[in-house]
Design a protein around this motif. Structure first.
Motif, PDB file in Angstrom:
ATOM      1  N   VAL A  37       3.486 -13.064 -39.089  1.00 13.09           N
ATOM      2  CA  VAL A  37       3.369 -12.384 -37.794  1.00 13.09           C
ATOM      3  C   VAL A  37       3.320 -10.873 -37.995  1.00 13.09           C
ATOM      4  O   VAL A  37       2.424 -10.186 -37.482  1.00 13.09           O
ATOM      5  CB  VAL A  37       4.524 -12.802 -36.849  1.00 13.09           C
ATOM      6  N   THR A  38       4.272 -10.334 -38.761  1.00 15.24           N
ATOM      7  CA  THR A  38       4.262  -8.891 -39.040  1.00 15.24           C
ATOM      8  C   THR A  38       3.051  -8.512 -39.889  1.00 15.24           C
ATOM      9  O   THR A  38       2.452  -7.448 -39.705  1.00 15.24           O
ATOM     10  CB  THR A  38       5.573  -8.481 -39.760  1.00 15.24           C
ATOM     11  N   PHE A  39       2.680  -9.406 -40.808  1.00  9.42           N
ATOM     12  CA  PHE A  39       1.477  -9.200 -41.630  1.00  9.42           C
ATOM     13  C   PHE A  39       0.260  -8.987 -40.738  1.00  9.42           C
ATOM     14  O   PHE A  39      -0.428  -7.966 -40.841  1.00  9.42           O
ATOM     15  CB  PHE A  39       1.290 -10.424 -42.531  1.00  9.42           C
ATOM     16  N   ARG A  40       0.017  -9.916 -39.817  1.00  6.11           N
ATOM     17  CA  ARG A  40      -1.161  -9.844 -38.947  1.00  6.11           C
ATOM     18  C   ARG A  40      -1.123  -8.634 -38.038  1.00  6.11           C
ATOM     19  O   ARG A  40      -2.139  -7.966 -37.815  1.00  6.11           O
ATOM     20  CB  ARG A  40      -1.266 -11.133 -38.112  1.00  6.11           C
ATOM     21  N   ALA A  41       0.069  -8.318 -37.514  1.00  2.74           N
ATOM     22  CA  ALA A  41       0.219  -7.226 -36.544  1.00  2.74           C
ATOM     23  C   ALA A  41       0.033  -5.853 -37.181  1.00  2.74           C
ATOM     24  O   ALA A  41      -0.019  -4.845 -36.470  1.00  2.74           O
ATOM     25  CB  ALA A  41       1.592  -7.308 -35.877  1.00  2.74           C
ATOM     26  N   SER A  42      -0.083  -5.803 -38.500  1.00  2.00           N
ATOM     27  CA  SER A  42      -0.299  -4.512 -39.162  1.00  2.00           C
ATOM     28  C   SER A  42      -1.743  -4.047 -39.048  1.00  2.00           C
ATOM     29  O   SER A  42      -2.044  -2.874 -39.289  1.00  2.00           O
ATOM     30  CB  SER A  42       0.088  -4.614 -40.639  1.00  2.00           C
ATOM     31  N   ALA A  48     -11.194  -5.630 -38.429  1.00  3.13           N
ATOM     32  CA  ALA A  48     -10.716  -4.838 -39.574  1.00  3.13           C
ATOM     33  C   ALA A  48     -11.627  -5.064 -40.779  1.00  3.13           C
ATOM     34  O   ALA A  48     -12.094  -6.178 -41.025  1.00  3.13           O
ATOM     35  CB  ALA A  48      -9.282  -5.225 -39.915  1.00  3.13           C
ATOM     36  N   ARG A  49     -11.870  -3.992 -41.523  1.00  2.00           N
ATOM     37  CA  ARG A  49     -12.732  -4.024 -42.693  1.00  2.00           C
ATOM     38  C   ARG A  49     -11.823  -4.085 -43.919  1.00  2.00           C
ATOM     39  O   ARG A  49     -11.141  -3.119 -44.230  1.00  2.00           O
ATOM     40  CB  ARG A  49     -13.578  -2.744 -42.707  1.00  2.00           C
ATOM     41  N   ALA A  61      -8.849  -9.404 -39.609  1.00  2.00           N
ATOM     42  CA  ALA A  61      -7.558  -9.704 -40.240  1.00  2.00           C
ATOM     43  C   ALA A  61      -7.123 -11.146 -40.034  1.00  2.00           C
ATOM     44  O   ALA A  61      -6.247 -11.629 -40.751  1.00  2.00           O
ATOM     45  CB  ALA A  61      -6.489  -8.743 -39.722  1.00  2.00           C
ATOM     46  N   ASP A  62      -7.714 -11.850 -39.061  1.00  2.00           N
ATOM     47  CA  ASP A  62      -7.353 -13.263 -38.888  1.00  2.00           C
ATOM     48  C   ASP A  62      -7.692 -14.072 -40.135  1.00  2.00           C
ATOM     49  O   ASP A  62      -6.893 -14.905 -40.584  1.00  2.00           O
ATOM     50  CB  ASP A  62      -8.101 -13.868 -37.682  1.00  2.00           C
ATOM     51  N   MET A 139      -3.838  -0.723 -39.283  1.00  2.00           N
ATOM     52  CA  MET A 139      -4.868  -0.598 -40.313  1.00  2.00           C
ATOM     53  C   MET A 139      -6.205  -1.081 -39.766  1.00  2.00           C
ATOM     54  O   MET A 139      -6.296  -2.209 -39.277  1.00  2.00           O
ATOM     55  CB  MET A 139      -4.497  -1.450 -41.527  1.00  2.00           C
ATOM     56  N   SER A 140      -7.237  -0.238 -39.883  1.00  2.00           N
ATOM     57  CA  SER A 140      -8.582  -0.657 -39.469  1.00  2.00           C
ATOM     58  C   SER A 140      -9.470  -0.913 -40.684  1.00  2.00           C
ATOM     59  O   SER A 140     -10.483  -1.598 -40.579  1.00  2.00           O
ATOM     60  CB  SER A 140      -9.216   0.390 -38.555  1.00  2.00           C
TER      61      SER A 140
END
Lengths: 167, 167, 167
Positions: A37-42, A48-49, A61-62, A139-140
């Motif tokens: 959850v925290t991983f994805r929310a970053s 995201a590239r 990021a999914d 992060m983008s």
């Protein structure tokens, strides 16, 4: 002579840089705590590239989070079998506007794989981009350049002790 | 528009956060330099709340310092036999008042034990509390959550070279 | 009450400290990316005082850069044979004037040597001095105190994967 207004703007910039560092620190902690959850929310919500070298290239990021779960949460007979260290160092963050920034970091990565009984040690540098989304830095882009890695058998007598994980 | 007074307060806060980071950096350096005086002085005078997981739980830093000395200063035939790396990363410090703060860190820990010829590698996260005591930031609580550790034999042909220590 | 002028000076000091941290981060990245140009440019033009322990003592960064190239750029049959990790932690920077500063850091160093098939792991602390030269912070002194190191055979089955380097 600088005005107090200018001091406020410079302080805001320092706060933004600290917030971006904390984002990355939370992200690496989430990796090793097995916390998707925290991983994805970053990362930003969509688009995201991400280029993680041998691990793959992703345009969202999914997809990366799916790979993360397949590896970090893999269990055999109810026990985790893959254990990571993501230790980030050497930050160099540059604000490019009030809501965008770039950053460089160095990663020291280690992975213990109990299935094939190997240890992988790796280092390299990140070229990141960040944006503010709904008031928070995310992060983008995250482009990783691997310098070198070493894989070797764990050898006889190695003992892995699992501790506490988020999931 | 912020007043210059406000800028001063924000700068003070940044200075406090840097001082807390330096406290932790000195502490980890003291661990590996075998320096019990700096080690002890990193904590409040009495009543520190310390949970170092498998290493034990302590309600005062004196007891922890005793354990530190038993391990770090242990000699056989006049030579040290246990060598540590305490490398701290991923700081996230929050001031909760002018004299109190909390913090999160990640630790990468390694211990070479020449007595049983093993290497232990470990990682986990700290949840800390800090207070100002006699004008200096000290650790008042240090709770460690281990993620995982790996112990293995050093194997044939390993050579430990001791360098310079404080004691 | 502080004046806005004072806030400006304090902000300048914070900017200088960040610039020094970035200098060191670039330096360590250059070491592992096999980038002698950035490596050399991290030091003052002439007369740097460098003590890297077993690696030698130097009174100019040119001599050190030569040693760096001999090691980091060494090839056998067109392939690199020595791979480093220079990971710097635990900064503690003190400005001593507008153009001079001192700093302490901890280093975690690793070297894979494919010629003698060994891995060396080392830790220790830096005592640095910095000066502004032509508007940029540079290292003028870098004194390393080794705590301990461990050298061991890589063992059977180890595989080194080279990634991307600058040279």
């Amino acid at each position: 002579m600088r005005s107090s207004d200018d001091a406020g703007r410079r302080l805001d910039a320092l706060d933004q840089i600290e917030a971006i560092k904390r984002l990355k620190h939370r992200y690496w902690r989430a990796c090793d705590a097995k916390d998707p959850v925290t991983f994805r929310a970053s990362f930003i919500k969509s688009g995201a590239r991400i280029d993680y070298g041998l691990l793959g290239t992703f345009d969202d990021a999914d997809a990366l989070t799916e790979v993360f779960c397949q590896v970090a949460l893999l269990t055999v007979d109810g026990s985790y079998v893959i254990f990571d260290m993501h230790h980030g160092l050497h930050p160099d963050i540059t604000l490019t506007s009030g809501t965008t920034a770039t950053g460089r970091w160095t990663l020291q990565f280690r992975q213990i794989n109990l299935l094939d009984w190997t240890e992988t040690l790796m280092t390299g540098d990140y070229d990141d981009a960040y944006v503010v989304e709904e008031g928070e830095w995310k992060m983008s882009a995250c482009i990783f350049t691997e310098r070198w890695s070493l894989r070797r058998p764990l050898g006889d007598g190695a003992e892995l002790h699992p501790g506490t994980f988020v999931t």
